[in-house]
Design an enzyme around this catalytic site. Structure first.
Site, mmCIF file in Angstrom:
data_model
loop_
_atom_site.group_PDB
_atom_site.id
_atom_site.type_symbol
_atom_site.label_atom_id
_atom_site.label_comp_id
_atom_site.label_asym_id
_atom_site.label_seq_id
_atom_site.Cartn_x
_atom_site.Cartn_y
_atom_site.Cartn_z
ATOM 1 N N ASP A 224 -18.683 -13.969 -6.292
ATOM 2 C CA ASP A 224 -17.240 -14.234 -6.446
ATOM 3 C C ASP A 224 -16.989 -15.207 -7.579
ATOM 4 O O ASP A 224 -16.025 -15.059 -8.337
ATOM 5 C CB ASP A 224 -16.630 -14.773 -5.149
ATOM 6 C CG ASP A 224 -15.142 -15.047 -5.335
ATOM 7 O OD1 ASP A 224 -14.399 -14.084 -5.580
ATOM 8 O OD2 ASP A 224 -14.730 -16.218 -5.291
ATOM 9 N N SER B 167 -12.700 -11.319 -2.231
ATOM 10 C CA SER B 167 -12.908 -12.644 -2.815
ATOM 11 C C SER B 167 -12.634 -13.734 -1.773
ATOM 12 O O SER B 167 -13.451 -14.637 -1.550
ATOM 13 C CB SER B 167 -11.979 -12.798 -4.026
ATOM 14 O OG SER B 167 -11.823 -14.138 -4.390
ATOM 15 N N LYS C 190 -15.814 -15.769 0.708
ATOM 16 C CA LYS C 190 -15.970 -17.230 0.646
ATOM 17 C C LYS C 190 -15.741 -17.858 2.018
ATOM 18 O O LYS C 190 -16.442 -18.779 2.414
ATOM 19 C CB LYS C 190 -14.963 -17.832 -0.343
ATOM 20 C CG LYS C 190 -15.393 -17.642 -1.781
ATOM 21 C CD LYS C 190 -14.437 -18.315 -2.737
ATOM 22 C CE LYS C 190 -13.071 -17.704 -2.651
ATOM 23 N NZ LYS C 190 -12.437 -17.368 -3.906
ATOM 24 N N ARG D 161 -12.148 -11.763 -13.628
ATOM 25 C CA ARG D 161 -10.832 -11.194 -13.282
ATOM 26 C C ARG D 161 -9.715 -12.002 -13.923
ATOM 27 O O ARG D 161 -8.701 -11.457 -14.353
ATOM 28 C CB ARG D 161 -10.640 -11.195 -11.759
ATOM 29 C CG ARG D 161 -11.440 -10.127 -11.041
ATOM 30 C CD ARG D 161 -11.435 -10.374 -9.532
ATOM 31 N NE ARG D 161 -10.114 -10.382 -8.964
ATOM 32 C CZ ARG D 161 -9.761 -11.124 -7.897
ATOM 33 N NH1 ARG D 161 -10.635 -11.897 -7.285
ATOM 34 N NH2 ARG D 161 -8.532 -11.073 -7.435
ATOM 35 N N HIS E 137 -6.776 -20.876 3.684
ATOM 36 C CA HIS E 137 -6.873 -20.389 2.305
ATOM 37 C C HIS E 137 -5.563 -19.726 1.920
ATOM 38 O O HIS E 137 -4.981 -18.995 2.716
ATOM 39 C CB HIS E 137 -8.015 -19.369 2.193
ATOM 40 C CG HIS E 137 -8.469 -19.150 0.784
ATOM 41 N ND1 HIS E 137 -9.459 -19.896 0.192
ATOM 42 C CD2 HIS E 137 -8.056 -18.276 -0.164
ATOM 43 C CE1 HIS E 137 -9.653 -19.485 -1.037
ATOM 44 N NE2 HIS E 137 -8.807 -18.496 -1.295
HETATM 45 N N1 URA Z 1 -7.764 -16.555 -3.994
HETATM 46 C C1 URA Z 1 -9.065 -16.182 -4.035
HETATM 47 O O1 URA Z 1 -9.952 -16.898 -3.560
HETATM 48 N N2 URA Z 1 -9.371 -15.021 -4.585
HETATM 49 C C2 URA Z 1 -8.452 -14.195 -5.110
HETATM 50 O O2 URA Z 1 -8.804 -13.146 -5.576
HETATM 51 C C3 URA Z 1 -7.099 -14.595 -5.071
HETATM 52 C C4 URA Z 1 -6.781 -15.780 -4.507
#
Ligand code: URA
Length: 434
Positions: free
Chosen positions: A161, A183, A187, A168, A82
């Protein structure tokens, strides 16, 4: 408990309890707390911050806002990656097929664009037919068959999220360590991978502007993952200028495919090898960094990575012809050029400004419901440190609206800086945090 009191408590800088955090998260997810109160709550966190204990409560509450995917039906070790978000960051499109080709399962759940940054799901949707919304059963079946699949966040996976992320994005509350850490990690944990590699971006085009804040974010996420039994490694990489040359959804798909053909930009390839080698090591393929890099280079040279991407596109109902026919991707109607105003060395191609300009061309969302234009974007012709002559074409623009081209060009005036002296070279990969 009342949302008003909890917002005021954080606004005044006090520590929140597990119950208070959970009340806000579940209340918002279940539509009991309206957008305007959640927006104020997020802004209070943005300004006052959360300590590690509060971040851990927030992350857990988000994980339990929905279902956790059970990936035990996928054989073998499952590794996820990620990025915290950047400009021109198409690494997932290159890494996922490479790692799957190396024999590791990659059940990848990706996001959409956020703020000035692009999102993998938007990029993939520029491939005609590509389905990023698979059922859990189909997702698992494809990962078992091809080694990887890439989907967007489902309604059930961390719904907190999904809602908070969208809010956001339009309330200037993205670049906050507690909000990013919770966040990303909620996930990653809920989506069930055994091990995780994070790419934490730092610089003008990242949400973390300083190395110290990026390091702090990386350390928090690594410890959230490790404490929940998922071995996590974070790479901190430079995002002062865009990654590669292409910025914009379909243009980035082309650059990712070029990289799998070993014709991509060197910085993009270097980062893909760095992240990919950590994934191979976590996956037990080798414990030597050099060997991992050799394996990945071989996967590119033999075309195995490209073939794997083609397989993934086909399995996810996309038009696999894009691999060889780029004209099958959305095409912008207008092209234009932005040229150098003087000769000299490029000192700055500000990633934030380039991201904003591409968003202004139509590639990003202004409100939660904006339809984005997948065809628009830019191709940079140079990187920081390159020598250019006056009138050299610095940026090729792909657009569908003349007025937007004008606006983008005025943003480029602020993004690009050329000087007579050579700039000092900045590190590209700063650190790996394990
Ligand atoms: N990637 C994400 O999944 N969440 C964030 O807040 C920023 C980048």
């Amino acid at each position: 408990m009342k949302p008003y009191d909890i917002i005021a408590k954080k606004r005044d800088g006090f520590k929140l309890s597990e119950n208070e955090i959970d009340f806000m998260v579940q209340g918002f997810t279940n539509n009991k707390i309206p957008d305007y109160q959640m927006a104020a709550f997020l802004m209070s966190i943005y300004i006052k911050g959360l300590d590690n204990e509060e971040i851990s409560h927030l992350t857990n509450s988000m994980i339990y806002s929905g279902e956790q995917i059970n990936l035990s039906a996928i054989e073998g070790i499952k590794i996820d990656k990620h990025s915290t978000g950047g400009v021109g960051d198409k690494t997932t499109l290159v890494i996922v097929p490479m790692i799957a080709a190396a024999g590791i399962k990659v059940p990848k759940i990706s996001g959409r664009g956020l703020g000035h940054t692009g999102g993998t799901i938007d990029k993939l949707e520029s491939i005609d037919g590509f389905n990023t919304n698979l059922s859990k059963e189909k997702f698992i079946r494809i990962v078992n068959k091809t080694g990887a699949a890439i989907i967007g966040q489902t309604e059930k996976l961390v719904p907190a999220d999904k809602k908070i992320y969208a809010l956001r994005d339009v309330t200037a509350t993205v670049s906050s360590i507690p909000l990013i850490a919770s966040s990303v990690m909620s996930k990653k944990i809920a989506s069930g991978a055994d091990k995780i590699v994070l790419d934490v971006k730092v610089g003008s085009g990242a949400f973390m502007k300083s190395l110290s804040s990026a390091k702090k974010l990386a350390e928090i996420m690594v410890s959230l993952g490790n404490n929940l039994g998922r071995k996590t490694v974070a790479i901190i990489s430079n995002m002062n200028q865009p990654l590669g040359f292409a910025v914009g959804n379909s243009l980035e798909v082309i650059e990712a495919i070029d990289t799998l053909k070993d014709k991509g930009p060197s910085d993009l390839k270097e980062l893909c090898l760095a992240i990919g080698s950590e994934m191979l090591i976590l996956g037990g393929i080798t414990n030597s960094q050099n060997e991992a890099i050799n394996i990945l280079n071989d996967i590119i040279k033999t075309g195995k990575g490209l073939n794997k991407f083609r397989e993934i596109i086909k399995e996810q109902d996309g038009n696999e012809e894009v691999i060889f026919s780029y004209d099958k991707l959305p095409q912008a109607n207008l092209t234009d050029e932005y040229t150098a105003k003087q000769k000299g060395y490029i000192h700055k191609i500000d990633a934030l400004r380039i991201g904003e300009a591409v968003k202004c061309l139509g590639a990003g969302r202004i409100t939660k419901d904006t339809q984005i234009d997948l065809s628009v974007g830019v191709i940079l012709n140079y990187k920081v440190g390159d020598l250019v002559k006056e009138e050299d074409v610095l940026i090729k623009i792909f657009a569908n609206d003349k007025e937007k081209i004008k606006q983008a060009k005025s943003i480029f005036d602020e993004a690009v800086e050329i000087k007579e002296s050579k700039p000092e070279q900045e590190p590209f990969i700063y650190e790996v945090i394990k």
